[in-house]
Design an enzyme around this catalytic site. Structure first.
Site, short mmCIF file in Angstrom:
data_model
loop_
_atom_site.label_atom_id
_atom_site.label_comp_id
_atom_site.label_asym_id
_atom_site.label_seq_id
_atom_site.Cartn_x
_atom_site.Cartn_y
_atom_site.Cartn_z
N ASP A 146 -15.91 15.80 33.18
CA ASP A 146 -15.83 14.43 33.14
C ASP A 146 -15.08 13.67 31.39
O ASP A 146 -14.48 14.22 30.83
CB ASP A 146 -17.30 14.02 32.99
CG ASP A 146 -18.34 14.40 31.30
OD1 ASP A 146 -17.52 14.83 30.52
OD2 ASP A 146 -19.59 14.84 31.40
N MET A 147 -15.34 12.08 31.65
CA MET A 147 -14.53 11.94 30.22
C MET A 147 -14.50 12.42 28.79
O MET A 147 -13.40 12.04 28.26
CB MET A 147 -14.93 10.50 30.54
CG MET A 147 -13.34 9.33 29.55
SD MET A 147 -13.76 8.00 29.93
CE MET A 147 -12.27 6.85 29.36
#
Length: 386
Positions: free
Chosen positions: A133-134
């Protein structure tokens, strides 16, 4: 002698290809398997692509389950494809992903993507093995082999993922035992295979965790179940591949032929017997060396002329999205210009009222000798003395 103009090929041309001499001894192979080996995606994705009608074989639309031989001409959106009937050694790339990048080809918010930095390849495409994820950093593996990517990611193989986790707080022995035993999350039970404390300072503590599945934000949700928010998450190992210490954040590294062969053997995949592809001098120089990639210009350019783009870059869904984005931008510009004109028209009288009165023009003339008083003139003084 002047060079004749090169005739441009129409990318939408779907005329039948010229007949090619068929080899009677050639063994037919499944089309979706060859497309996956070429790096266009997984086998399931290739079956969906074939069902969409974008693949043709010798000028005819391909069907799911079709087989091809080397003499067949296969096209994707009228672009000829080179299929690996004799498999070549796939490419594998390691990337130390920093925080702030997403692992996605298309993003409506147009955020920074890891795919914007990947080196270009002629045949096939890069496939990300797993996602981060980011706000997660660490090891991210890319390959051109759909089968190798499937061997890493499919849940039935239960490939280990190892993470270094920093949390706010400290787990008790009972909480660590419960995390290894299993707890119930929103999408089902989950647990760590192992969890080991790695020390820490103050309120922050580090842990080393290993699990065998890759559900969305699973590591973070397991710790948040005990009110221990994760402040740092780094993937340090995926299966047999560990994050090299010399690979710093934001850097990439190509794996050599021996390392790729070892990965294929670990995955129990056939090692290609064909001679390895000859590398260019630049590829040889980068092989096994750490390098920092440069971000390319995003392929999503709503201002670009869609008619001049080839089918390789623009799909129907992306073309429609680009047109919608362009219409939104043009509508926004028109509304802003209209609003600006109305505002300027409304403010015009007030500006005239608030303006200062103009100064009265002053009539200026050049000073003449006659304007000087006689008493002060030197010639007049001389006359008086006489």
């Amino acid at each position: 002698m002047a060079r004749p103009f090169k005739q441009q090929r129409n990318p939408r041309n779907t005329s039948p290809a010229k007949p090619v001499a068929a080899d009677p001894d050639a063994v037919p192979q499944r089309l979706h398997k060859l497309l996956a080996l070429a790096g266009f995606g997984s086998r399931r994705e290739m079956e969906t692509l074939i069902a969409s009608g974008r693949i043709t074989i010798n000028g005819k639309t391909a069907e799911v389950g079709a087989s091809v031989v080397p003499s067949d001409v296969v096209r994707l959106d009228s672009r000829p494809l080179r299929l690996p009937f004799e498999p070549e050694l796939p490419q594998v790339l390691l990337y130390h992903k920093p925080e702030g990048e997403i692992v996605s080809h298309d993003d409506p918010e147009n955020r920074a993507s890891v795919f914007d930095k990947l080196p270009r390849i002629r045949n096939g495409k890069w496939i990300a093995i797993g996602r981060l994820d980011m706000n997660t950093s660490g090891l991210l593996i890319f390959t051109t082999s759909g089968e190798l990517a499937n061997r890493f990611m499919h849940p039935r193989y239960e490939v280990e993922r190892e993470y270094a986790v920093r949390i706010f707080g400290e787990l008790t022995e009972g909480e660590m035992a419960q995390l290894t035993y299993g707890i119930e999350l929103d999408d089902g039970p989950a647990n760590f295979d192992s969890i080991r404390p790695q020390g820490g300072e103050g309120a922050n503590h580090w842990y080393e965790v290993i699990l065998r599945e890759g559900r969305n934000r699973e590591v973070r949700r397991l710790f948040e179940a005990f009110q221990k928010p994760v402040s740092r998450l780094i993937r340090v190992r995926f299966g047999p591949v560990s994050l090299p210490p010399r690979l710093k954040r934001g850097q990439m590294m190509h794996l050599g032929a021996k390392e790729v062969t070892a990965l294929l053997e670990w995955a129990e995949l056939a090692v290609p017997k064909a001679a390895p592809r000859q590398l260019s001098p630049r590829e040889k120089e980068k092989l096994g060396k750490v390098f920092t990639p440069k971000a390319r210009k995003s392929r999503f350019d709503p201002e670009a002329h869609l008619e001049n783009r080839g089918p390789r870059r623009v799909t129907k869904a992306r073309e429609e999205g680009m047109r919608q984005e362009l219409d939104k931008q043009q509508a926004g510009r028109r509304s802003r210009s209209r609003h600006g004109a109305e505002t300027e028209e409304a403010q015009r009288p007030s500006r005239q009222q608030a303006a200062k009165p103009a100064r009265k023009p002053v009539n200026r003339r050049i000073r003449q000798q006659a304007d000087i008083p006689a008493a002060k003139h030197p010639s007049a003084n001389k006359r008086v003395k006489r």
